[in-house]
Write an enzyme that holds these catalytic residues in place. Structure first.
Site, short mmCIF file in Angstrom:
data_model
loop_
_atom_site.label_atom_id
_atom_site.label_comp_id
_atom_site.label_asym_id
_atom_site.label_seq_id
_atom_site.Cartn_x
_atom_site.Cartn_y
_atom_site.Cartn_z
N HIS A 231 0.99 -1.14 -0.23
CA HIS A 231 -0.09 -0.02 0.02
C HIS A 231 0.92 1.37 -0.04
O HIS A 231 0.27 2.32 -0.15
CB HIS A 231 -0.98 0.00 1.14
CG HIS A 231 -0.28 0.46 2.66
ND1 HIS A 231 0.25 -0.45 3.19
CD2 HIS A 231 -0.05 1.57 3.28
CE1 HIS A 231 0.99 -0.20 4.29
NE2 HIS A 231 0.87 1.17 4.42
C1 UD1 Z 1 -2.07 5.45 6.28
C2 UD1 Z 1 -0.45 5.86 7.12
C3 UD1 Z 1 0.51 4.69 6.71
C4 UD1 Z 1 0.03 3.34 7.17
C5 UD1 Z 1 -1.40 2.96 6.49
C6 UD1 Z 1 -1.95 1.99 7.02
C7 UD1 Z 1 -0.06 8.23 6.90
C8 UD1 Z 1 0.84 8.98 6.27
N1 UD1 Z 1 -0.06 6.94 6.42
O1 UD1 Z 1 -1.66 5.52 5.01
O2 UD1 Z 1 1.78 5.09 7.37
O3 UD1 Z 1 0.96 2.23 6.92
O4 UD1 Z 1 -2.36 4.18 6.96
O5 UD1 Z 1 -3.11 1.49 6.47
O6 UD1 Z 1 -0.61 8.44 7.83
N2 UD1 Z 1 -9.22 5.10 2.66
C9 UD1 Z 1 -10.15 4.35 2.46
N3 UD1 Z 1 -10.85 3.92 3.81
C10 UD1 Z 1 -10.25 4.31 4.93
C11 UD1 Z 1 -9.14 5.23 4.94
C12 UD1 Z 1 -8.46 5.47 3.78
O7 UD1 Z 1 -10.85 4.28 1.47
O8 UD1 Z 1 -10.64 3.86 6.15
C13 UD1 Z 1 -8.61 5.39 1.28
C14 UD1 Z 1 -8.79 7.00 0.71
O9 UD1 Z 1 -8.89 6.98 -0.70
C15 UD1 Z 1 -7.64 7.73 1.14
C16 UD1 Z 1 -6.39 6.60 0.96
O10 UD1 Z 1 -7.22 5.41 1.41
O11 UD1 Z 1 -7.67 8.69 0.48
C17 UD1 Z 1 -5.21 7.01 1.98
O12 UD1 Z 1 -5.62 7.03 3.19
P1 UD1 Z 1 -4.57 7.70 4.16
O13 UD1 Z 1 -5.08 7.67 5.63
O14 UD1 Z 1 -4.41 9.25 3.72
O15 UD1 Z 1 -3.03 6.98 4.11
P2 UD1 Z 1 -2.73 5.16 4.07
O16 UD1 Z 1 -2.28 5.13 2.62
O17 UD1 Z 1 -3.90 4.53 4.62
#
Ligand code: UD1
Length: 351
Positions: A231
């Site tokens: 991811h």
């Molecule tokens: C975050 C953490 C990362 C961790 C990962 C675990 C930061 C910088 N990154 O990354 O260190 O390893 O979580 O999962 O904090 N989304 C959903 N549903 C959710 C959450 C996210 O669909 O419940 C999608 C959304 O499109 C969002 C994207 O995932 O824009 C990224 O989510 P985000 O929380 O920004 O970062 P992660 O890649 O999950």
């Protein structure tokens, strides 16, 4: 004397870390004649899908958060800004003595910053106001990949330089902090709370039906399979890099079925990409033939995931937490990254 503690969770890798802390605080309060720690759990809402958040509260018997900030997804800066604004309100209302943050996600760094910029106020016995800045503790301090293009690395550096108590999980973290000029008496080498949770829930995970659900277990036992997690923006956001990684994994899947519980962002990336024909879902794994296709499933809850990796022949991952978990479970792990902030998993782990 009552100690008021605010602890923060936001994203998936925080929940298994805070679970050990919640249990320890509960036990501590039970051990004395009266409650000495007033614990307030704040969930920023950085992760909000049931699979990414709610299911972990169920699996890990976590208390319902006292405060939910509902920040949701946005660009890193916007998400951080929302947390800054909303957590500021929490501190002014609660006036805690101590704030505890875990790991390296945006919620960790944002809440650390707010803590050190906030003057709290409590009334003294004399009737005068006592103004103070709450103490800040960082659990899983000192890890460094030395790659500042990783958002987590920026979060780690900022959080550590603001913290009063730095709790470390491996020797490399102690060295990194000393090298950055952090005073030795702030550093406490305590071990890994995520592993405490893994050991505590390992037996419960045995009851998960995930292997049967994925047709990996029958009367003759568990058939060999590999587990993949992927991811990191550096692997999935760049289409050339992502396509190289997928091609290699397709090669692996012609030898052993590769089961891939996908983070929502990776799932979206795959569904949009030209490469979707390299993936099948588990319902048609047998019909389409496991060979040469990666089996895509939605991200799993904690107990199902622990069960799935425990029985795997090999785990391929770009997650730091999974590197640590496989090291303890004795499952071979291939780290799909150029750097790692957890060198102990390569030096002593199941690489
Ligand atoms: C975050 C953490 C990362 C961790 C990962 C675990 C930061 C910088 N990154 O990354 O260190 O390893 O979580 O999962 O904090 N989304 C959903 N549903 C959710 C959450 C996210 O669909 O419940 C999608 C959304 O499109 C969002 C994207 O995932 O824009 C990224 O989510 P985000 O929380 O920004 O970062 P992660 O890649 O999950």
């Amino acid at each position: 004397m009552l100690l008021k503690v605010v602890s923060v969770v936001g994203a998936r890798p925080n929940f298994m870390k805070i679970a050990a802390l919640c249990n320890a605080i509960m036990e501590f309060n039970k051990s004395g004649p009266r409650q000495v720690i007033h614990h307030i759990l704040v969930h920023t809402g950085q992760h909000y899908d049931f699979n990414m958040s709610g299911s972990f509260f169920d699996d890990l018997d976590l208390p319902t958060p006292d405060i939910f900030l509902e920040v949701g997804s946005a660009s890193h800066s916007e998400q951080t800004a929302r947390i800054l604004e909303r957590f500021d309100g929490v501190l002014h209302k609660e006036n805690p003595d101590l704030v505890i943050v875990v790991g390296d996600v945006n919620s960790t760094m944002a809440c650390a910053l707010v803590t050190k910029k906030t003057w709290c106020v409590t009334a003294c016995a004399s009737g005068k106001d006592h103004k103070y800045i709450p103490a800040l503790a960082h659990i899983e301090a000192g890890l460094r990949s030395f790659d500042r293009t990783m958002p987590e690395e920026v979060n780690r550096v900022v959080t550590d330089c603001l913290s009063d108590y730095l709790f470390t999980t491996e020797e490399s973290a102690n060295r990194n902090l000393l090298h950055e000029g952090i005073s030795e008496n702030k550093i406490h080498f305590v071990g890994n709370v995520m592993i405490d949770t893994l050991l505590q829930y390992q037996r419960k995970a045995q009851q998960s039906t995930i292997l049967t659900d994925l047709k990996l277990l029958d009367h003759s036992g568990v058939s060999p399979y590999a587990v993949l997690t992927l991811h990191r923006p550096s692997n999935v956001d760049d289409s050339t890099r992502f396509s190289r990684v997928v091609n290699t994994l397709v090669e692996v899947s012609s030898h052993v079925p590769v089961i891939f519980p996908a983070h929502p962002r990776t799932l979206k990336e795959i569904q949009r990409s030209e490469m979707r024909h390299f993936f099948s879902d588990h319902t048609n794994r047998e019909a389409s033939g496991a060979s040469g296709r990666i089996t895509l499933i939605p991200s799993l809850g904690y107990l199902d995931f622990v069960r799935l990796i425990s029985e795997a022949k090999v785990v391929l991952t770009d997650s730091g937490g999974v590197q640590e978990e496989t090291s303890i479970l004795g499952v071979p792990c291939l780290t799909l990254r150029d750097t790692t902030e957890r060198p102990v998993t390569v030096e002593s782990g199941t690489k």
